[in-house]
Design a protein around this motif. Structure first.
Motif, mmCIF file in Angstrom:
data_model
loop_
_atom_site.group_PDB
_atom_site.id
_atom_site.type_symbol
_atom_site.label_atom_id
_atom_site.label_comp_id
_atom_site.label_asym_id
_atom_site.label_seq_id
_atom_site.Cartn_x
_atom_site.Cartn_y
_atom_site.Cartn_z
ATOM 1 N N ALA B 85 0.748 -1.180 -0.203
ATOM 2 C CA ALA B 85 0.087 -0.023 0.071
ATOM 3 C C ALA B 85 0.764 1.209 -0.081
ATOM 4 N N VAL B 122 -0.290 -7.823 0.953
ATOM 5 C CA VAL B 122 -0.998 -7.276 1.798
ATOM 6 C C VAL B 122 -1.235 -5.995 1.585
ATOM 7 N N TYR B 123 -2.369 -5.253 1.976
ATOM 8 C CA TYR B 123 -2.727 -3.569 1.586
ATOM 9 C C TYR B 123 -2.972 -3.137 3.207
ATOM 10 N N CYS B 124 -1.955 -2.952 3.763
ATOM 11 C CA CYS B 124 -1.735 -2.362 4.884
ATOM 12 C C CYS B 124 -1.691 -2.991 6.192
ATOM 13 N N LEU B 125 -0.798 -2.937 6.988
ATOM 14 C CA LEU B 125 -0.662 -3.671 8.335
ATOM 15 C C LEU B 125 -0.959 -2.790 9.451
ATOM 16 N N GLY B 126 -1.169 -1.349 9.342
ATOM 17 C CA GLY B 126 -1.249 -0.450 10.217
ATOM 18 C C GLY B 126 0.197 -0.007 10.903
#
Lengths: 505, 158
Positions: B85, B122-126
């Protein structure tokens, strides 16, 4: 001696677990009486793992700490940052929602109460539902997920609806790149969210709540599940809230990797066990929501702000901010920045001050090129728009949006054509498939941008036309707002879209 | 993650399903439960779930295939997720992803021939303030460099 080592995911991603283990071992070897508390993060991610040592009620901060630093840490020869409050990034904040995050042990109800927790709930238990709603309305709280809808009005709609069963649904599907405030509060102060949801239940007549957490947040899920178990045992949740005879039950649910489930109706479908397809509105979820029942769907931050509003009063909260953007916003500063993390402040700060002053500019040291505000569906703000004050209407007026208040900073090596292409690619991957302009348009958008990249100048007007169609013809913000990053990139950075053309000529 | 010992039996599948049947909206928790137990959602589960929840097999298939998380076959021994992301891209996440794809000779979602590693986007792990970020077998890592990722992959067997 108490030593605080955060268990927040960002701290863990930077080695906090190794540091905590090293402290336990070294303290054991030295025969020191040390209690390691795994707290939430203070939000200054460039300093994580940020360790605090408490002696005589004063907490000295150190960071970033590695396992190798532990002997010096316990020798008291490691250089300290002073107290957390001494650090300018922290001192300049107005922490209302995040007051306890990083301060307390997230799973200690005693800590929670000592630091003002449950005060809001206790007050709410003595108020009539319409009085609780009035308090939230007067505070000016607006949906912090991004839509900015007045929370009190949403609650009032559900309060007045007649149904055998009502629900409070917390949207914890924080999928926007550049955002992590929901994750942080769930990991660092879970009881605040739970308290807010119970108050929402009392205000609306809902007796059941769900927190829908994205699966990419395993630590947040673990902490929230533990907090619910503790809350039930302590009588904060269940069939007799704090001895009042009132009921509120809470379940934690896990998402399954779909960004679109951050859209409220898609989320409701997902909770119901269906594909995350977006629903048309009307009917509003407030009237026909989860399983067809009146449902409050609110973002984590909206609900987590309710306790402090009830505790300190609506006027107190409304006293912060600017225009119709009342209160504070936990702004998340991310990407290519020197000082990244969580900065909670009253609405109104200019974007440039946030990026250049608070965040210290880029991490690379190169000039800032653009800042994407509001997540992947937010506009790329160029430096020329840096005087825009941080507020809902203010950003809207500049062709942008604040969304969930994530800021992603890019330096001058960013290729805005590639960023526009990614916006379309992401839309195509995550589209629920219902609307043709989104489902097909996003795919065509990638192809059209590739054509521009290959030197086809005529494709630019086609891209603009496609964006208009997506904006007008999409049922939700995924297809509807993808034009924001694409068109802002095209408008403000045309040079990135005409490289090949120039090369060909 | 259980090693593959052949397809789960109907009884094994039903035993897992039983845990979730009384929930309001049980299907997603049920699918998560099945994947946690078997490493994937077995094909045989589709008909059993359809019967238990009074849905059509097509509807159940639709739900499983809609969500990125649910697998129809076991993953490799290790699952490596790299964030693609925007915030991670702002600090070189794309180059990191490309380097790993090249090193492993895979496309996204592929598994190495020796079954050691499955690589997923993955689109964003925070973890946007300590990017680029990745997740290895559920464990988060931030400020990932190519060197660090190489060491991790070597430890994972590739």
């Amino acid at each position: 001696m108490k030593i605080f080592v955060p268990r927040d995911s960002a701290a863990k991603a930077l080695g906090a677990d190794d540091v905590a283990a090293a402290i336990q071992i070294e303290a054991g070897n030295r025969g020191l009486d040390v209690t390691v508390v795994r707290n939430g993060s203070r939000g200054m991610v460039w300093l994580e793992p940020l360790v605090e040592i408490e002696t005589d009620g004063v907490r000295k901060a150190f960071g970033p700490v590695t396992a190798e630093d532990v002997p010096a840490l316990l020798d008291e020869t490691l250089e300290s940052l002073g107290t957390v409050e001494d650090i300018p990034f922290f001192a300049r904040q107005t922490r209302l929602t995040f007051a306890r995050c990083g301060q307390i042990d997230p799973l200690s109800l005693t800590d929670y109460e000592t630091h003002g927790g449950l005060a809001g709930l206790k007050r709410a238990l003595g108020l009539r539902p319409e009085e609780i709603v009035a308090e939230v309305t007067t505070s000016g709280l607006r949906g912090r997920g991004g839509a900015g809808f007045p929370t009190g009005i949403k609650w009032d709609t559900v309060r007045k609806a007649e149904a055998a069963r009502k629900y409070i649904v917390c949207n914890a599907d924080e999928g926007d790149s550049g955002t992590f405030a929901d994750r942080m509060i769930m990991e660092g102060d879970p009881f605040t969210l739970i308290e807010g949801m119970i108050i929402a239940g009392l205000a609306t007549g809902a007796t059941k709540g769900f927190v829908y957490i994205r699966s990419e947040y395993p630590d947040a899920i673990e902490v929230m599940e533990a907090a619910v178990r503790i809350g039930l045992k302590a009588g904060m949740l269940g069939t007799n809230i704090l001895g009042s005879g009132k009921i509120f039950d809470l379940e934690i649910r896990t998402g399954a990797g779909a960004y679109v489930c951050g859209e409220e109706t898609s989320l409701l479908n997902s909770l119901e066990g269906k594909r995350g397809i977006v629903r048309a509105k009307p009917p509003l979820p407030a009237l026909e929501g989860l399983f067809g029942k009146p449902t409050v769907v609110n973002n984590v931050l909206s609900l987590a702000t309710v306790p402090v509003i009830l505790q300190k009063g609506a006027e107190f909260y409304a006293g912060f901010g600017l225009g119709r953007s009342k209160g504070t916003m936990p702004i998340q500063i991310a990407g290519n920045v020197r000082y990244g993390g969580l900065f909670e402040t009253a609405f109104g700060m200019p974007l440039g001050e946030l990026v250049n002053d608070i965040a210290g500019g880029t991490a690379s040291g190169r000039p800032v090129k653009a800042v994407q505000v509001g997540g992947p569906l937010g506009a790329y703000m160029p430096v020329s728009r840096f005087d825009t004050p941080f507020g809902y209407e203010e950003f809207d007026g500049q062709g942008g949006l604040i969304g969930h208040a994530g800021l992603v900073v890019f330096d001058d090596k960013a290729d805005m054509l590639k960023m526009a292409r990614f916006a379309m690619e992401f839309c195509a991957v995550e589209s629920c498939g219902k609307c043709t302009p989104c489902r097909i348009g996003a795919v065509r958008g990638v192809e059209t941008i590739d054509r521009i990249d290959a030197g086809d100048a005529g494709a630019v007007s086609l891209l603009t036309d496609l964006c208009d169609t997506m904006k007008d013809g999409s049922l939700c913000a995924l297809g509807g707002f993808t034009p924001y990053p694409v068109m802002s990139a095209l408008t403000h950075f045309p040079e990135d879209f005409s490289r090949q053309k120039e090369a060909a000529e | 993650m259980p090693y593959a010992t052949g397809e789960p039996t109907d009884d094994q599948i039903s035993a897992v399903m039983e845990e979730f049947i009384a929930l309001e909206g049980p299907l997603l928790p049920m699918l998560h439960g099945l994947q946690a137990e078997f490493g994937y959602v077995p094909q045989a589960a589709v008909e059993l779930i359809a019967d238990a929840l009074n849905l059509s097999r097509a509807e159940v298939h639709g739900v499983i295939s809609f969500y990125h998380d649910f697998r129809k076959a076991p993953a490799g021994r290790h699952v490596v997720k790299i964030c693609r992301a925007e915030a991670c891209q702002a600090v070189g996440g794309e180059a990191l992803g490309e380097a790993v794809l090249a090193r492993l000779g895979l496309d996204w979602h592929g598994t190495t021939c020796n079954g050691a590693v499955t690589l997923e986007p993955v689109y964003c792990l925070g973890l946007c303030a300590c990017a680029p970020a990745a997740m290895i077998d559920g464990k988060v890592i931030g400020r990932v460099t190519e060197d660090r990722m190489t060491r991790i992959l070597q430890e994972a067997g590739v």
